[in-house]
Write a protein that holds these residues in place. Structure first.
Motif, PDB file in Angstrom:
ATOM      1  N   PHE A 229      -0.296  15.041   7.880  1.00 27.02           N
ATOM      2  CA  PHE A 229      -0.575  13.600   7.841  1.00 27.02           C
ATOM      3  C   PHE A 229      -1.635  13.290   6.781  1.00 27.02           C
ATOM      4  N   ALA A 230      -1.568  14.013   5.685  1.00 29.31           N
ATOM      5  CA  ALA A 230      -2.582  13.863   4.642  1.00 29.31           C
ATOM      6  C   ALA A 230      -2.565  12.465   4.033  1.00 29.31           C
ATOM      7  N   LEU A 231      -3.724  11.984   3.666  1.00 24.72           N
ATOM      8  CA  LEU A 231      -3.865  10.626   3.136  1.00 24.72           C
ATOM      9  C   LEU A 231      -4.105  10.642   1.630  1.00 24.72           C
ATOM     10  N   ALA A 232      -3.626   9.613   0.971  1.00 30.55           N
ATOM     11  CA  ALA A 232      -3.940   9.362  -0.431  1.00 30.55           C
ATOM     12  C   ALA A 232      -4.761   8.082  -0.558  1.00 30.55           C
ATOM     13  N   TYR A 233      -4.716   7.258   0.501  1.00 27.98           N
ATOM     14  CA  TYR A 233      -5.398   5.962   0.499  1.00 27.98           C
ATOM     15  C   TYR A 233      -6.235   5.767   1.767  1.00 27.98           C
ATOM     16  N   HIS A 234      -7.326   5.042   1.628  1.00 35.09           N
ATOM     17  CA  HIS A 234      -7.903   4.341   2.766  1.00 35.09           C
ATOM     18  C   HIS A 234      -6.950   3.168   2.996  1.00 35.09           C
ATOM     19  N   ILE A 235      -6.594   2.917   4.227  1.00 34.03           N
ATOM     20  CA  ILE A 235      -5.573   1.896   4.465  1.00 34.03           C
ATOM     21  C   ILE A 235      -5.792   1.226   5.816  1.00 34.03           C
ATOM     22  N   ALA A 236      -5.449  -0.049   5.885  1.00 36.79           N
ATOM     23  CA  ALA A 236      -5.533  -0.802   7.142  1.00 36.79           C
ATOM     24  C   ALA A 236      -4.485  -1.902   7.119  1.00 36.79           C
ATOM     25  N   PHE A 237      -3.894  -2.183   8.275  1.00 42.70           N
ATOM     26  CA  PHE A 237      -2.855  -3.212   8.404  1.00 42.70           C
ATOM     27  C   PHE A 237      -3.432  -4.455   9.070  1.00 42.70           C
ATOM     28  N   ASN A 238      -3.057  -5.603   8.547  1.00 45.73           N
ATOM     29  CA  ASN A 238      -3.571  -6.877   9.040  1.00 45.73           C
ATOM     30  C   ASN A 238      -2.637  -7.429  10.113  1.00 45.73           C
ATOM     31  N   VAL A 239      -3.005  -7.198  11.370  1.00 44.80           N
ATOM     32  CA  VAL A 239      -2.173  -7.579  12.515  1.00 44.80           C
ATOM     33  C   VAL A 239      -2.433  -9.043  12.889  1.00 44.80           C
ATOM     34  N   GLU A 240      -1.352  -9.811  13.031  1.00 45.55           N
ATOM     35  CA  GLU A 240      -1.447 -11.212  13.435  1.00 45.55           C
ATOM     36  C   GLU A 240      -0.843 -11.377  14.825  1.00 45.55           C
ATOM     37  N   ASN A 241      -1.453 -12.187  15.648  1.00 44.24           N
ATOM     38  CA  ASN A 241      -0.926 -12.452  16.990  1.00 44.24           C
ATOM     39  C   ASN A 241       0.155 -13.528  16.927  1.00 44.24           C
ATOM     40  N   VAL A 257       2.990  -8.015  11.247  1.00 42.51           N
ATOM     41  CA  VAL A 257       2.200  -7.554  10.112  1.00 42.51           C
ATOM     42  C   VAL A 257       2.938  -7.922   8.829  1.00 42.51           C
ATOM     43  N   LYS A 258       2.242  -8.608   7.936  1.00 41.73           N
ATOM     44  CA  LYS A 258       2.826  -8.975   6.655  1.00 41.73           C
ATOM     45  C   LYS A 258       2.117  -8.306   5.478  1.00 41.73           C
ATOM     46  N   THR A 259       0.848  -7.971   5.672  1.00 43.99           N
ATOM     47  CA  THR A 259       0.075  -7.398   4.566  1.00 43.99           C
ATOM     48  C   THR A 259      -0.763  -6.213   5.023  1.00 43.99           C
ATOM     49  N   PHE A 260      -1.215  -5.443   4.055  1.00 41.73           N
ATOM     50  CA  PHE A 260      -2.138  -4.340   4.328  1.00 41.73           C
ATOM     51  C   PHE A 260      -3.113  -4.226   3.161  1.00 41.73           C
ATOM     52  N   ASN A 261      -4.214  -3.561   3.416  1.00 46.02           N
ATOM     53  CA  ASN A 261      -5.213  -3.309   2.376  1.00 46.02           C
ATOM     54  C   ASN A 261      -5.284  -1.813   2.111  1.00 46.02           C
ATOM     55  N   ARG A 262      -5.533  -1.466   0.863  1.00 48.35           N
ATOM     56  CA  ARG A 262      -5.624  -0.042   0.536  1.00 48.35           C
ATOM     57  C   ARG A 262      -6.622   0.178  -0.591  1.00 48.35           C
ATOM     58  N   GLU A 263      -7.166   1.367  -0.611  1.00 47.29           N
ATOM     59  CA  GLU A 263      -8.055   1.827  -1.682  1.00 47.29           C
ATOM     60  C   GLU A 263      -7.848   3.332  -1.794  1.00 47.29           C
ATOM     61  N   LYS A 264      -7.511   3.817  -2.977  1.00 47.38           N
ATOM     62  CA  LYS A 264      -7.182   5.237  -3.103  1.00 47.38           C
ATOM     63  C   LYS A 264      -8.426   6.118  -3.001  1.00 47.38           C
ATOM     64  N   TYR A 265      -8.201   7.312  -2.480  1.00 45.04           N
ATOM     65  CA  TYR A 265      -9.268   8.302  -2.436  1.00 45.04           C
ATOM     66  C   TYR A 265      -9.617   8.735  -3.861  1.00 45.04           C
TER      67      TYR A 265
END
Length: 499
Positions: A229-241, A257-265
């Motif tokens: 489960f190795a990562l290449a990005y810091h990542i988070a999903f924007n969950v909407e109710n 979920v429509k969008t996510f944020n990421r930043e590469k390692y």
């Protein structure tokens, strides 16, 4: 939601859990709209099964023969840090405080969907509106697909290359049902330890628990659980109710979920040029065939959009030496051969070919394999060799055109188009022929393959001849090529003797 406990897997019979699949007798079928997500889910679930069960070869043989009881599953679950697999942290980590943390639509996690200006990204689905929303269950397989299967170029210059490298081919052992498929691709810890030769102090905790650090990620220090489960990005999903009808699995959800944020390692794996030059080495991913060269090991990738997987199938199951490299089968193939399971299984070959997440030339092929590859492998290789022989004959026949005095790019275009059609059609013939690999003798299989492939090669060649019959220099050159295509070779005489 917890990936080891709860119902998050979309099937034709509704959402089910990993426990339900592995301990039940029902034959579930995955239900996702995209073949690449089906493939990613098979990899994800097999990897989850690995970190949960942690089997030896002996354990795995027992599970394949006798099944897995609910009590065995729960006992294994008690020994795992299950909180690591909660939906709000699984394969997700926060970036450094000064990171840009850009946002992107979930469309970016699927190939073949146009999200920017790249022509390579356009394909079967060319509008974002076709897939713009996901349920909270599906974001995990989308995330896994990004980190393991999609090339980093899908984010342009800001893309990151993961532990497998960009666009690596996957080979999986497909069983008679979903449960057997997942167990076939569960990694045995004792056999993998011998194969991978990792450091004794390799870090096993996943990267969202023990984050990566430094500028080079040494392959020998990455344990099995961590690498799966190795990562290449810091990542988070924007969950909407907000309720939605998921564009990935087709089910209704109370959240979307429509969008996510990421930043590469910041560091590099051995799958990158910088990582290799710094001595990181390529991590031996269990589902990835690899090429061994003088300057290191590399994941096997499809060459271009005209590539067909049957041409390399032999190297995926036994390996192949060339002048400059050796192709090694994926670990999971070696494990399957080592276990000598008596059950009939198939080989699944999949992956993305095109750059920037493009759909053009995506691979998703299934081949029938003998239950004992070690004992009956010659049946498979003879069928493949028949295809490669006919391809070589056809290529030599078309080479006569280059002496006709025409521009080499014009003649090369004619040949390339014809060779692509042969390779694509041969794919169908070989897959169909291998369906009889357990039932027919090797000589009969080879005879069928040679006959059908020869007819296909001659049909394509004659079609080009007819098209240019009024172009005298080109037609004469093609007539000369006939002798190469139709001449008798050793395989023809063998067939005559056997017949």
């Amino acid at each position: 939601m917890n990936l080891l406990k709860d119902d998050f897997i979309s099937t034709t019979q509704g959402k089910v859990s990993l426990k339900t699949i592995l301990t039940g007798e029902q034959n579930y079928q995955l239900q996702y709209y995209f073949d690449e997500i089906q493939l990613a889910m098979l990899q994800l679930l097999s990897s989850l099964s690995t970190v949960l069960l942690r089997p030896t070869i002996a354990d795995l043989k027992g599970y394949l023969k006798n099944g897995l009881t609910p009590e065995q599953y729960e006992s294994a679950l008690d020994k795992v840090e299950s909180q690591w697999f909660e939906n709000d942290c699984f394969m997700q980590s926060k970036p450094p405080a000064n990171a840009k943390w850009p946002s992107a639509p979930i469309t970016k996690l699927l190939s073949g969907i146009e999200c920017g200006t790249s022509a390579n990204a356009m394909g079967l689905f060319s509008e974002i509106e076709k897939t713009e929303i996901s349920c909270t269950d599906c974001v995990h397989v989308l995330n896994y697909n990004l980190h393991m299967n999609i090339k980093g170029e899908c984010f342009g210059p800001s893309g990151a290359t993961g532990i497998r490298g960009g666009g690596a081919i996957s080979t999986l052992i497909a069983g008679e049902n979903l449960k057997q498929t997942l167990l076939n691709n569960t990694i045995a810890k004792d056999y993998f330890n011998d194969y991978a030769q990792l450091d004794s102090n390799a870090e096993s905790r996943p990267m969202w628990v023990a984050p990566l650090s430094g500028i080079v990620y040494q392959a020998s220090k990455i344990g099995l659980d961590r690498g799966l489960f190795a990562l290449a990005y810091h990542i988070a999903f924007n969950v909407e109710n907000k309720p939605c009808l998921c564009d990935i699995c087709g089910t209704e959800s109370l959240q979307s979920v429509k969008t996510f944020n990421r930043e590469k390692y910041k560091g590099n794996y051995g799958s990158t040029k910088n990582g290799r030059e710094s001595g990181a080495s390529w991590w031996p991913h269990p589902y990835t065939p690899r090429t061994i060269k003088e300057d290191g090991a590399f994941a096997v990738c499809a060459r271009d959009q005209n590539w067909q997987s049957w041409q390399e199938l032999g190297s995926y199951i036994v390996g192949k030496e060339t002048d400059k490299a050796t192709v090694e089968p994926a670990y999971i193939i070696k494990q399957f051969q080592y276990m000598k399971t008596p059950r009939q299984s198939n080989l699944l070959v999949g992956g993305n070919i095109a750059d920037q997440g493009g759909i053009t030339g995506r691979v998703y092929d299934l081949y029938s394999m003998p239950s004992s590859l070690n004992k009956h492998l010659s049946k498979v290789t003879q069928v493949l060799d028949s295809g490669l022989d006919q391809k070589n004959r056809l290529s030599q026949a078309f080479n006569k055109m280059f002496g006709a005095g025409y521009d080499k790019h014009f003649v090369g275009g004619i040949k390339e188009n014809a060779m692509y059609r042969f390779s694509a059609n041969a794919q169908q013939i070989i897959q169909r022929t291998l369906l009889d690999v357990e039932r027919k003798e090797a000589s009969e299989l080879r005879k069928t393959a040679v006959s059908e492939l020869k007819q296909e090669a001659q049909r394509i060649f004659m079609g080009v001849q007819r098209k240019y019959q009024h172009d005298l220099p080109l037609f004469k050159a093609l007539v000369k090529g006939e002798s190469t295509l139709y001449k008798k070779q050793e395989s023809d005489f063998l067939l005559k003797e056997e017949g």
